[in-house]
Scaffold this active site. Structure first.
Site, PDB file in Angstrom:
ATOM      1  N   ASP A   1       0.852  -1.193   0.000  1.00 27.30           N
ATOM      2  CA  ASP A   1       0.000   0.000   0.000  1.00 27.30           C
ATOM      3  C   ASP A   1       0.887   1.243   0.000  1.00 27.30           C
ATOM      4  OD1 ASP A   1      -1.899   1.940   0.408  1.00 27.30           O
ATOM      5  OD2 ASP A   1      -2.162   1.498   2.542  1.00 27.30           O
TER       6      ASP A   1
ATOM      7  N   ASP B   1      -4.083   3.869   2.708  1.00 25.37           N
ATOM      8  CA  ASP B   1      -5.519   3.618   2.900  1.00 25.37           C
ATOM      9  C   ASP B   1      -5.789   2.173   3.334  1.00 25.37           C
ATOM     10  OD1 ASP B   1      -5.085   2.219   0.597  1.00 25.37           O
ATOM     11  OD2 ASP B   1      -6.510   3.334  -0.645  1.00 25.37           O
TER      12      ASP B   1
ATOM     13  N   ASP C   1      -1.925  -1.176  -3.864  1.00 24.25           N
ATOM     14  CA  ASP C   1      -2.248  -0.402  -5.064  1.00 24.25           C
ATOM     15  C   ASP C   1      -1.151  -0.553  -6.115  1.00 24.25           C
ATOM     16  OD1 ASP C   1      -0.226   1.399  -4.089  1.00 24.25           O
ATOM     17  OD2 ASP C   1      -1.755   2.235  -2.739  1.00 24.25           O
TER      18      ASP C   1
ATOM     19  N   ASP D   1      -5.087 -10.613 -15.731  1.00 24.13           N
ATOM     20  CA  ASP D   1      -6.173 -11.560 -15.452  1.00 24.13           C
ATOM     21  C   ASP D   1      -7.339 -11.246 -16.382  1.00 24.13           C
ATOM     22  OD1 ASP D   1      -7.724 -13.507 -13.953  1.00 24.13           O
ATOM     23  OD2 ASP D   1      -6.414 -13.039 -12.250  1.00 24.13           O
TER      24      ASP D   1
ATOM     25  N   ASP E   1      -9.560 -16.618 -16.153  1.00 21.87           N
ATOM     26  CA  ASP E   1     -10.340 -17.084 -15.016  1.00 21.87           C
ATOM     27  C   ASP E   1     -11.412 -18.092 -15.455  1.00 21.87           C
ATOM     28  OD1 ASP E   1     -10.871 -16.510 -12.131  1.00 21.87           O
ATOM     29  OD2 ASP E   1     -12.848 -15.965 -12.881  1.00 21.87           O
TER      30      ASP E   1
ATOM     31  N   GLU F   1      -7.475 -21.073 -16.407  1.00 22.23           N
ATOM     32  CA  GLU F   1      -7.811 -21.713 -15.131  1.00 22.23           C
ATOM     33  C   GLU F   1      -8.960 -22.670 -15.402  1.00 22.23           C
ATOM     34  OE1 GLU F   1      -9.203 -20.684 -10.585  1.00 22.23           O
ATOM     35  OE2 GLU F   1     -10.219 -19.843 -12.315  1.00 22.23           O
TER      36      GLU F   1
ATOM     37  N   HIS G   1      -4.111 -17.309  -4.710  1.00 20.10           N
ATOM     38  CA  HIS G   1      -4.983 -16.488  -3.865  1.00 20.10           C
ATOM     39  C   HIS G   1      -6.254 -17.226  -3.446  1.00 20.10           C
ATOM     40  CE1 HIS G   1      -6.587 -16.277  -7.849  1.00 20.10           C
ATOM     41  NE2 HIS G   1      -7.690 -15.722  -7.405  1.00 20.10           N
ATOM     42  N   ASP G   2      -6.500 -18.424  -3.983  1.00 18.06           N
ATOM     43  CA  ASP G   2      -7.684 -19.208  -3.606  1.00 18.06           C
ATOM     44  C   ASP G   2      -7.334 -20.394  -2.709  1.00 18.06           C
ATOM     45  OD1 ASP G   2      -9.321 -17.655  -5.296  1.00 18.06           O
ATOM     46  OD2 ASP G   2      -9.041 -19.017  -6.985  1.00 18.06           O
TER      47      ASP G   2
END
Ligand code: TEU
Length: 590
Positions: free
Chosen positions: A30, A34, A38, A107, A221, A275, A345-346
């Site tokens: 970050d 915030d 980013d 992605d 995806d 994927e 990330h899953d």
């Protein structure tokens, strides 16, 4: 020089020789306090990626999105989520990556959009051009169906019995249109209707738009979910995921994918990784061999130990994991190419899922790094894997951010399967997706150096011990080991292109295999257990093998047996011959 070497040399692609690093932007770095990662934050860390020695970045979605599924719900394919920055920030990131010879893979999420996408807004109003952009159906009279869907008009249920992958029914009722729409994921993620040629054209045009901006590939995806059985018939009600036989690898999936490649992918230089949950080796051979994808992300190896749904996980059997990976190694050796991954990330963190995140964390992290870099295929490293990050504790439901996990907890409580969060906490902490999404641990500063603000998802409390700063300062860290693995693979064609052969398939402790290319040979021996192990080296494993890398100080040549400590990993290689390519990686270690 052998024939194998000639063949692979003429066919070689940059993405076969590359190591790809996956970035989950919300959790990487970050730059503006915030609490949310980013694009400028990623740009600040490009030198970090360069130092690690990766060749490409796969960036999870950064497009404009209401973030119901952290960006996998896209509102506008051609703009950036404003919390992450804007197109100028994205262009700066691309330029900084390219300056260091690091490619960028974006992605591509086109099985569904966000319900806030303008196509869906037009479609729900029934505007003619967009009326069929999504799967709209009338409901079924409740008395004719043997399932319940507690949405929509009182006398109706959903058009069929399909389940959503995120729990509950795959249909939602839209008041405005007075019809139901299909959503295989969250109800804010309506599925696009790929039967409609205009949808496909719009998707290809959007892909060309991004390629024109200089990107190097797409990660696609759930791309094998785009084709649904015509008529959307009921699925087998006994199935773990009702309807899957009608939406995974559906009847037109190969038509659509080969069309997509023909229309939108200019040449093999563009990396395309689909994927494909639920795809077997034969499906993958077609996706890669016939349809023209570079590779797919398959799920069989990450599903070992799962009985039925994702939330019940037993100890996995090493024999089963080896069998699965070997089947993919062999199945795609001549007819395609493998992607290699152990987490993303899953998925839970690699050491927590497959290794030991306690006593042998460091050693098992290195062991699985060794596996990742020495199988045949393209390794994908998920952020934090290179420092051995672990699953995280989630003390209450309010600490969760992942829509899938939150749905699971709420459903368990509503259905009475659980009385409270405590009853399902173990499942969430074992397999929930937030485990992989906790902020990247950069240092032992507050919030692991990820943000000066309040992090959007809590930081794993072990950041004081596990962080980049500490790992880079310690020559024996997981981080340095990953670097060395990258150098090793980057300098030896053998480890990229060599044929794979599994040894001792029935051994319950040791994962061992050879890689062979011409006269060169590698022997990889991994003790995937917390007990010492002995491995009998086959007579023909190769002469003049020498230890090239290992996670303990075992500088030896193998005898007829190898004695391994818990979670010990060793890679033996024959000396390099003239089949080795010149150093082409962006390595600076020479
Ligand atoms: O994941 C697809 C997918 O199959 C996952 O739903 C997976 O089975 C599940 O997360 C396991 O818990 C892709 C993305 O990687 C994921 O982040 C998205 O949520 C999903 O598609 C929808 O776009």
């Amino acid at each position: 020089m052998s024939e194998t070497v000639e063949r692979t040399r003429s066919d070689r692609q940059w993405w076969e020789e590359a190591v790809v690093y996956q970035i989950y932007p919300k959790s990487f770095f970050d730059s503006d306090g915030d609490g949310i990662g980013d694009l400028a934050g990623i740009t600040e860390k490009v030198d970090y990626l360069d130092a690690l020695g990766v060749d490409a970045v796969w960036l999870c979605p950064v497009y404009d999105s209401p973030q119901a599924d952290n960006g996998y719900d896209i509102r506008d394919y051609r703009s950036i989520f404003d919390t992450y920055g804007d197109m100028a920030d994205w262009e700066r990131l691309l330029a900084e990556l390219h300056d260091r010879n690091i490619r960028l893979v974006m992605d591509l999420v086109v099985n569904h959009t966000s319900a806030e996408h303008e196509w869906f807004q037009h479609s729900r109003r029934g505007e003619s051009e967009y009326a069929d952009y999504y799967h709209w159906r009338d409901g079924r009279p409740a008395e004719t169906a043997d399932y319940d869907t507690d949405d929509g008009p009182a006398d109706e249920v959903a058009p069929n019995n399909w389940d959503s992958i995120f729990g509950g029914p795959a249909w939602a009722y839209d008041e405005e249109r007075g019809q139901w729409y299909l959503h295989l994921f969250d109800e804010s993620q309506p599925d696009l209707n790929w039967e409609n040629e205009a949808v496909r054209e719009d998707v290809y045009e959007m892909m060309r738009w991004w390629l024109d901006r200089g990107i190097d590939g797409f990660r696609m995806d759930v791309i094998n979910l785009v084709s649904k059985t015509p008529g959307l018939p009921d699925g087998d009600p006994e199935s773990g995921l009702v309807g899957a036989e009608h939406f995974m690898n559906g009847p037109k999936v190969h038509d659509y994918l080969s069309e997509l490649v023909a229309e939108a992918i200019p040449d093999d230089e563009i990396l395309t990784v689909g994927e494909t949950p639920g795809a077997g080796v034969e499906d993958a051979q077609r996706f890669v061999g016939e349809d023209g994808l570079s590779m797919v992300f398959q799920f069989e190896h990450v599903n070992v130990g799962h009985e039925g749904d994702k939330w019940s996980l037993e100890d996995y059997s090493l024999v089963e994991l080896k069998e699965s990976l070997a089947r993919w190694q062999n199945g795609l050796a001549d007819e395609g190419w493998n992607s290699l991954y152990l987490s993303n990330h899953d998925q839970p963190r690699t050491v927590s899922r497959f290794g030991d995140d306690g006593r042998y964390r460091r050693r098992s992290a290195k062991l699985f790094g060794t596996l990742l870099y020495t199988l045949q295929g393209t390794p994908f490293v998920y952020q934090g894997q290179e420092i051995g990050m672990t699953n995280a504790p989630f003390e209450s439901k309010s600490e969760l951010r992942d829509v899938e996990s939150i749905n699971f907890v709420e459903e368990a409580i509503e259905s009475g399967a659980a009385e409270s969060y405590e009853d399902v906490r173990d499942a969430v902490e074992t397999v929930g997706r937030d485990n992989a999404r906790t902020p990247m641990q950069w240092s032992d500063d507050e919030n692991a150096g990820f943000t000066d603000g309040e992090p959007w998802l809590k930081v794993n409390p072990n950041y004081d011990a596990i962080n980049v700063e500490r790992a880079r300062a310690d020559p024996d860290s997981v981080w340095h080991y990953y670097r060395e693995l990258g150098d090793l693979r980057g300098n030896r064609d053998l480890l990229v292109y060599g044929d794979f052969e599994l040894l001792a398939p029935g051994d319950e402790q040791v994962f061992a295999y050879t890689r062979t290319l011409g006269d060169e040979r590698a022997l990889v021996v991994l003790n995937v257990s917390a007990e010492p192990a002995t491995f009998a080296v086959p007579d023909d494993a190769g002469d003049d093998l020498e230890l090239a890398i290992g996670n303990l100080n075992a500088l030896e040549t193998p005898g007829s047996t190898v004695e391994l400590d818990p979670y010990e990993a060793r890679v033996y290689l024959t000396p390099a011959t003239d089949t080795d390519r010149p150093t082409t990686t962006n390595s600076d270690s020479t």
